[in-house]
Design a protein around this motif. Structure first.
Motif, short mmCIF file in Angstrom:
data_model
loop_
_atom_site.label_atom_id
_atom_site.label_comp_id
_atom_site.label_asym_id
_atom_site.label_seq_id
_atom_site.Cartn_x
_atom_site.Cartn_y
_atom_site.Cartn_z
N ASP A 175 0.82 -1.21 0.00
CA ASP A 175 0.00 0.00 0.00
C ASP A 175 0.86 1.27 0.00
N SER A 176 1.89 1.27 0.85
CA SER A 176 2.77 2.44 0.94
C SER A 176 4.08 2.00 1.59
N PHE A 177 5.18 2.09 0.83
CA PHE A 177 6.47 1.66 1.39
C PHE A 177 6.90 2.60 2.51
N SER A 178 6.71 3.90 2.32
CA SER A 178 7.09 4.85 3.37
C SER A 178 6.22 4.66 4.62
N GLY A 179 4.93 4.39 4.40
CA GLY A 179 4.05 4.12 5.54
C GLY A 179 4.44 2.85 6.27
N TRP A 180 4.82 1.82 5.50
CA TRP A 180 5.30 0.57 6.11
C TRP A 180 6.56 0.81 6.92
N LEU A 181 7.50 1.57 6.35
CA LEU A 181 8.75 1.85 7.06
C LEU A 181 8.49 2.62 8.34
N ASN A 182 7.60 3.59 8.29
CA ASN A 182 7.27 4.36 9.49
C ASN A 182 6.63 3.48 10.57
N SER A 183 5.74 2.59 10.14
CA SER A 183 5.04 1.75 11.12
C SER A 183 5.93 0.68 11.72
N MET A 184 7.02 0.31 11.03
CA MET A 184 7.88 -0.78 11.50
C MET A 184 9.15 -0.29 12.20
N THR A 185 9.49 0.98 12.05
CA THR A 185 10.78 1.47 12.56
C THR A 185 10.88 1.36 14.08
N LEU A 186 9.92 1.93 14.80
CA LEU A 186 9.99 1.91 16.27
C LEU A 186 9.93 0.48 16.82
N PRO A 187 9.02 -0.39 16.36
CA PRO A 187 9.05 -1.77 16.85
C PRO A 187 10.37 -2.47 16.58
N ALA A 188 10.94 -2.27 15.39
CA ALA A 188 12.20 -2.93 15.05
C ALA A 188 13.34 -2.43 15.92
N ILE A 189 13.39 -1.13 16.17
CA ILE A 189 14.45 -0.58 17.03
C ILE A 189 14.31 -1.12 18.45
N ALA A 190 13.09 -1.12 18.98
CA ALA A 190 12.87 -1.63 20.33
C ALA A 190 13.27 -3.09 20.44
N LEU A 191 12.98 -3.86 19.41
CA LEU A 191 13.32 -5.29 19.41
C LEU A 191 14.82 -5.51 19.28
N ALA A 192 15.49 -4.63 18.51
CA ALA A 192 16.90 -4.83 18.18
C ALA A 192 17.86 -4.35 19.25
N MET A 193 17.50 -3.35 20.02
CA MET A 193 18.47 -2.71 20.91
C MET A 193 19.10 -3.65 21.94
N PRO A 194 18.33 -4.48 22.66
CA PRO A 194 18.99 -5.40 23.60
C PRO A 194 19.94 -6.36 22.90
N VAL A 195 19.55 -6.83 21.71
CA VAL A 195 20.43 -7.74 20.96
C VAL A 195 21.68 -7.02 20.48
N ALA A 196 21.51 -5.78 19.98
CA ALA A 196 22.66 -4.99 19.53
C ALA A 196 23.62 -4.73 20.67
N ALA A 197 23.09 -4.48 21.87
CA ALA A 197 23.95 -4.22 23.02
C ALA A 197 24.79 -5.45 23.37
N GLN A 198 24.17 -6.62 23.37
CA GLN A 198 24.92 -7.83 23.68
C GLN A 198 25.94 -8.15 22.59
N LEU A 199 25.54 -8.01 21.33
CA LEU A 199 26.47 -8.27 20.24
C LEU A 199 27.65 -7.30 20.26
N THR A 200 27.40 -6.06 20.65
CA THR A 200 28.47 -5.07 20.74
C THR A 200 29.55 -5.54 21.70
N ARG A 201 29.15 -6.05 22.84
CA ARG A 201 30.10 -6.52 23.84
C ARG A 201 30.87 -7.75 23.33
N VAL A 202 30.16 -8.64 22.63
CA VAL A 202 30.82 -9.84 22.10
C VAL A 202 31.80 -9.47 21.00
#
Length: 318
Positions: A175-202
């Protein structure tokens, strides 16, 4: 041939693992206090005869070994059963909801990899200096912070406060790629941050170990630029261990999507599973849990293959 032989061995080893997963899910659901017959009538004044007939028609009165054998046989044929509430195929619901969960998980993986590589390499290169100290503090805070708390902060700051992103809802990329990106950005960041933090240390730890090895000092003494040494040799050798950690954390991303999808009203597997639990729809819960478990197993199989490809010494001895 080595990779094919290893792949065959891994696939064969997955058979008892998947059987164990199906048995565990089956037993847990059978010990559940939810009665599928009562859930099917949704609080209606069903008579005992109607409840008994429903249980008989759906095989709920058969011995457990018979029920489990039928359950596994149906799974082997791609049949996840029928919802006792909606009477719709659970497989159809999974087919509709799974793409969104995969989109969210994939975006989370990409964000986690990019962030952890940038921070981990920077931390290792500037070891014991202020960038390293700052990144280590930030990564430690990220490991301690749960994804749902990060999601609440992001909604408060970027959605409600700044109005940069929507706080809930989903827009299809068709329907809208920009709308899809906007709707998925915050959930993806929230999901990724704990994993990114652990991977950073490793990644930092692996990079520091590689940077202290003799071949790095020899390469630097030979006049090779630090960028070449780090990019061509150190980084490739240092990423072997983080690959294994990433495979395990992808399973966390799949599980974490259950909470994140509910918080952001995303109609993926997570939100559907929460709704199925609330409705007492045991068939749906079984199907969703089995799907997530199979996804976790397949991701780790892929990581095992990448581990062999990335590690020449292991590949030569396989």
């Amino acid at each position: 041939m080595i990779i094919l032989r290893m792949l065959l061995g891994r696939v064969l080893s997955l058979v008892p693992l998947l059987l164990g997963v199906t048995l565990f899910v089956f037993i847990v659901m059978r010990f559940s206090p939810v009665d599928p017959a009562l859930a099917a009538f949704d609080g209606a004044n069903a008579t005992d005869e109607q409840l008994e007939q429903f249980r008989r028609e759906n095989g709920l009165l058969d011995p457990w070994p018979v029920q489990y054998g039928r359950f596994v046989w149906n799974l082997l044929h791609g049949d996840f059963g029928v919802s006792v509430i909606t009477k719709q195929s659970v497989g159809d619901t999974i087919t509709t909801a799974l793409p969104l969960t995969l989109q969210l998980t994939l975006m989370g993986v990409v964000i986690a990899i990019v962030v952890s590589l940038l921070l981990g390499i920077t931390s290792a290169v500037f070891r014991d200096r202020w960038p390293d100290q700052l990144i280590r503090i930030v990564s430690l805070a990220g490991v301690a912070a749960p994804a749902f708390w990060i999601a609440l902060l992001l909604v408060q700051w970027l959605a409600v406060g700044q109005g940069l992103f929507p706080s809930s809802g989903y827009v299809s990329p068709q329907d809208s790629f920009s709308g899809w990106l906007n709707s998925m950005t915050l959930p993806a960041i929230a999901l990724a941050m704990p994993v990114a933090a652990q991977l950073t240390r490793v990644i930092r730890t692996s990079m520091v170990e590689e940077l202290d090895k003799d071949y790095v000092r020899t390469a630097r003494g030979g006049g090779l630029p630090p960028v070449v040494v780090v990019g061509r040799n150190v980084l490739r050798n240092a990423l072997v261990t983080p690959l294994t950690v990433l495979g395990l954390r992808v399973g966390y991303l799949l599980g974490g999507a259950v909470v994140i999808e509910t918080m952001f009203a995303l109609p993926g597997l997570g939100q559907n599973m929460i709704q199925a639990v609330n409705d007492g729809d045991t068939s749906k819960v079984q199907g969703f849990v089995i799907t997530i478990a199979i996804g976790f197993v397949l991701v780790n199989l892929i990581v095992d293959i990448l581990y062999v490809i990335a590690n020449p010494r292991l590949r030569s001895h396989s």
